[in-house]
Design an enzyme around this catalytic site. Structure first.
Site, PDB file in Angstrom:
ATOM      1  N   ASP A 158     -47.514 -14.941  25.126  1.00 18.45           N
ATOM      2  CA  ASP A 158     -47.785 -16.294  25.618  1.00 18.45           C
ATOM      3  C   ASP A 158     -49.256 -16.548  25.926  1.00 18.45           C
ATOM      4  O   ASP A 158     -49.591 -17.337  26.817  1.00 18.45           O
ATOM      5  CB  ASP A 158     -46.925 -16.597  26.872  1.00 18.45           C
ATOM      6  CG  ASP A 158     -45.457 -16.417  26.593  1.00 18.45           C
ATOM      7  OD1 ASP A 158     -45.033 -16.666  25.443  1.00 18.45           O
ATOM      8  OD2 ASP A 158     -44.720 -16.014  27.523  1.00 18.45           O
ATOM      9  N   LYS A 179     -51.359 -17.921  21.240  1.00 17.21           N
ATOM     10  CA  LYS A 179     -51.542 -17.555  19.815  1.00 17.21           C
ATOM     11  C   LYS A 179     -51.235 -18.732  18.897  1.00 17.21           C
ATOM     12  O   LYS A 179     -51.947 -18.979  17.927  1.00 17.21           O
ATOM     13  CB  LYS A 179     -50.610 -16.386  19.445  1.00 17.21           C
ATOM     14  CG  LYS A 179     -50.845 -15.130  20.260  1.00 17.21           C
ATOM     15  CD  LYS A 179     -49.812 -14.068  19.953  1.00 17.21           C
ATOM     16  CE  LYS A 179     -48.417 -14.387  20.468  1.00 17.21           C
ATOM     17  NZ  LYS A 179     -48.284 -14.464  21.936  1.00 17.21           N
ATOM     18  N   GLY A 209     -42.166 -17.695  21.212  1.00 17.71           N
ATOM     19  CA  GLY A 209     -42.214 -19.147  21.411  1.00 17.71           C
ATOM     20  C   GLY A 209     -43.661 -19.550  21.335  1.00 17.71           C
ATOM     21  O   GLY A 209     -44.437 -19.251  22.242  1.00 17.71           O
ATOM     22  N   HIS A 210     -44.046 -20.169  20.233  1.00 14.97           N
ATOM     23  CA  HIS A 210     -45.457 -20.511  20.015  1.00 14.97           C
ATOM     24  C   HIS A 210     -45.616 -22.029  20.082  1.00 14.97           C
ATOM     25  O   HIS A 210     -45.009 -22.756  19.302  1.00 14.97           O
ATOM     26  CB  HIS A 210     -45.926 -19.964  18.654  1.00 14.97           C
ATOM     27  CG  HIS A 210     -45.883 -18.468  18.586  1.00 14.97           C
ATOM     28  ND1 HIS A 210     -46.100 -17.746  17.447  1.00 14.97           N
ATOM     29  CD2 HIS A 210     -45.650 -17.548  19.549  1.00 14.97           C
ATOM     30  CE1 HIS A 210     -45.997 -16.458  17.706  1.00 14.97           C
ATOM     31  NE2 HIS A 210     -45.712 -16.304  18.978  1.00 14.97           N
ATOM     32  N   GLN A 269     -45.495 -11.922  20.374  1.00 13.66           N
ATOM     33  CA  GLN A 269     -45.549 -11.126  21.601  1.00 13.66           C
ATOM     34  C   GLN A 269     -47.012 -10.743  21.883  1.00 13.66           C
ATOM     35  O   GLN A 269     -47.905 -11.460  21.475  1.00 13.66           O
ATOM     36  CB  GLN A 269     -44.650  -9.876  21.522  1.00 13.66           C
ATOM     37  CG  GLN A 269     -43.164 -10.170  21.557  1.00 13.66           C
ATOM     38  CD  GLN A 269     -42.603 -10.672  20.236  1.00 13.66           C
ATOM     39  OE1 GLN A 269     -42.760 -10.027  19.212  1.00 13.66           O
ATOM     40  NE2 GLN A 269     -41.962 -11.812  20.257  1.00 13.66           N
TER      41      GLN A 269
END
Ligand code: GDP
Ligand code: IMO
Ligand code: MG
Length: 433
Positions: free
Chosen positions: A20, A23, A47-48, A228
């Site tokens: 988080d 990225k 989750g991007h 990650q």
């Protein structure tokens, strides 16, 4: 084999903390100059977040180049693919007018995440109770276990319906034994998965590819998008409180079929402070008003599970090691604006009471609570930086903080992010892309 050509430049973008870091924002930004964006590990545990012209998009499996016309997005063989998550994500994007299918390819060598993996993930976390890892519950660990156990069902397997049915039956026979007899929970429905995969075959057929072959024909920049963070790497992270894949730059080779000569550059993405979702050591974690402020100002809730993220000061001691492991040549410093209101900003530069056991390292995660961070305190800038776009305009103390950080890490900070949106970025002296 991916052949390095003079027209091609490949860059890996890697998170250097516990995920988080931002990225997605950086990959989206850099993808304006890219021909392809490739995910090479993880799954829909990621989750991007991308924010473009006020519209927020959260991607889990699909690479962060998907908003750009003319960019090929590839899910490489190292990613574990949930058929259900892929379908949902495509539908959500397409409902918003983004032609996601025409911009996406999926390696036939990706192992699938099935309902048995999710059931196992949940059952295991429940059984261990307080010592649980705090996984995303997406079945990622069990899916990777099946991959290395050589019993995974892969994307390319779903096209032969009969043999796929048989493989699923065998796999579920095994896992249902474990679920019912060891964990004492309900078995998973084998027929439902068989049906799901028959439908998935239709969805994935036009997307399926040999990603190695595909990428070998790309001219221009390829971005390898990490998921990650390096402190969640299954080898180098805070084991066992890690994810089940290698998250470091080296994984781009095995997770996309890139040769060791393929990656020209590794860009590190770092939050200006630290967060962590789930359990495990976190030496600079705060349980005070400063921690609350970081959480509130940074809106620190997981993009995948919505869980509150634990917050703390930046940890240079941990970063030095992962910068080395990844071969990071430049950094993006994210969520800098979150520090705008602090009177004093701290950086952990060393640990006290470090227990060096076994494979003694400068960052030994087995220390758990034992280490005491040694902080360097810098005076805050107490000014709003969110509308600043050029380095010279940053407050004096903000520049001091950035330059001190650069000195401590020995790596150039190439851009400073001051807001969630695509354009909220301050370029340092060097050109960005
Ligand atoms: P990723 O998993 O590394 O892509 O990061 P996430 O998307 O899970 O989390 C980063 C969060 O911070 C998202 O909500 C972003 O929209 C947001 N974000 C990214 N950069 C900035 C920034 O510079 N400032 C602020 N305030 N938010 C940011
Ligand atoms: P992005 O790509 C933050 C964490 C989980 C848990 C551990 C293991 O958005 O940065 P898993 O479900 O992978 O078996 O969980 O890893 N985790 C993440 N934390 N960001 C992520 O992805 C994460 N993906 C997994 O919270 O601690
Ligand atoms: Mg995330």
């Amino acid at each position: 084999m991916i052949v390095t050509s003079t027209t091609r430049k490949s860059t890996a973008v890697i998170g250097l903390q516990w995920g988080d870091e931002g990225k997605g924002k950086i990959v989206d930004l850099l993808s304006s100059q890219a021909s392809a964006v490739v995910r090479f590990q993880g799954g829909h545990n990621a989750g991007h977040t991308l924010v473009v012209e006020g519209v927020k998009t959260i991607l889990h499996l699909i690479p962060s180049g998907i908003l750009r016309e003319g960019v090929m997005n590839v899910i490489g063989n190292g990613v574990v693919v949930s058929p259900d998550a892929l379908r949902t994500e495509l539908e959500v994007l397409e409902s918003r007018g983004i032609p996601a299918r025409s911009r996406l390819k999926v390696s036939t060598e990706c192992p699938l995440v099935l309902s048995c993996h999710i059931a196992l993930d949940h059952a295991r976390e429940k059984k261990v109770g307080v010592t649980k890892i705090g996984t995303t519950g997406r079945g990622i660990g069990p899916a990777y276990e099946d991959k290395v156990a050589r019993r995974a069902v892969r994307v390319g397997d779903v096209f032969d319906t009969q043999s796929c049915r048989e493989r699923v039956a065998e796999l579920y026979d095994y896992h249902n034994f474990v679920l019912t007899k060891y964990f004492g929970v309900d078995p998973v429905d084998v027929h439902a998965t068989q049906e799901e995969l028959a439908q998935f075959a239709e969805l994935v057929r036009p997307l399926a590819c040999d990603s190695v072959e595909l990428l070998s024909n790309v001219n221009g920049t390829i971005l390898f998008e990490g998921a990650q963070g390096s402190l969640l790497d299954v080898d180098f992270g805070t084991y066992p409180f890690v994810t089940s894949s290698n998250t470091i730059a080296g994984a781009a080779m095995t997770g996309a079929g890139a040769s060791p000569f393929e990656i020209d550059e590794v860009i590190g993405v770092v939050k200006a402070y630290t967060t962590r979702v789930g359990a495990g050591p976190f030496p600079t974690e705060l349980h005070d008003q400063d921690g609350e402020s970081l959480a509130q100002r940074g809106q620190e809730f997981g993009s995948t599970t919505g869980r509150p993220r634990r917050c703390g000061w930046l940890d240079v001691q941990a970063l030095r090691r992962v910068i080395q492991i990844n071969g990071v040549s430049r950094l993006y410093l994210m969520k800098f604006d979150v520090l705008d209101t602090f009177k004093e900003v701290k950086i952990c530069v060393d640990y006290e009471n470090e227990i060096t056991t076994g494979s003694a390292t400068s960052y030994d995660p087995s220390c758990f609570g034992a280490v005491q961070p040694v902080y360097e305190c810098l005076t805050g800038w107490e000014e709003d930086t969110t509308s600043i776009r050029s380095y010279v305009e940053l407050p004096r103390n903000a520049k001091r903080y950035i330059e001190r950080l650069q000195e401590l890490l020995g790596v150039e900070i190439t851009g400073i992010s001051v807001g969630a949106s695509r354009d909220a970025i301050v370029k340092s002296n060097q050109a960005l892309t």
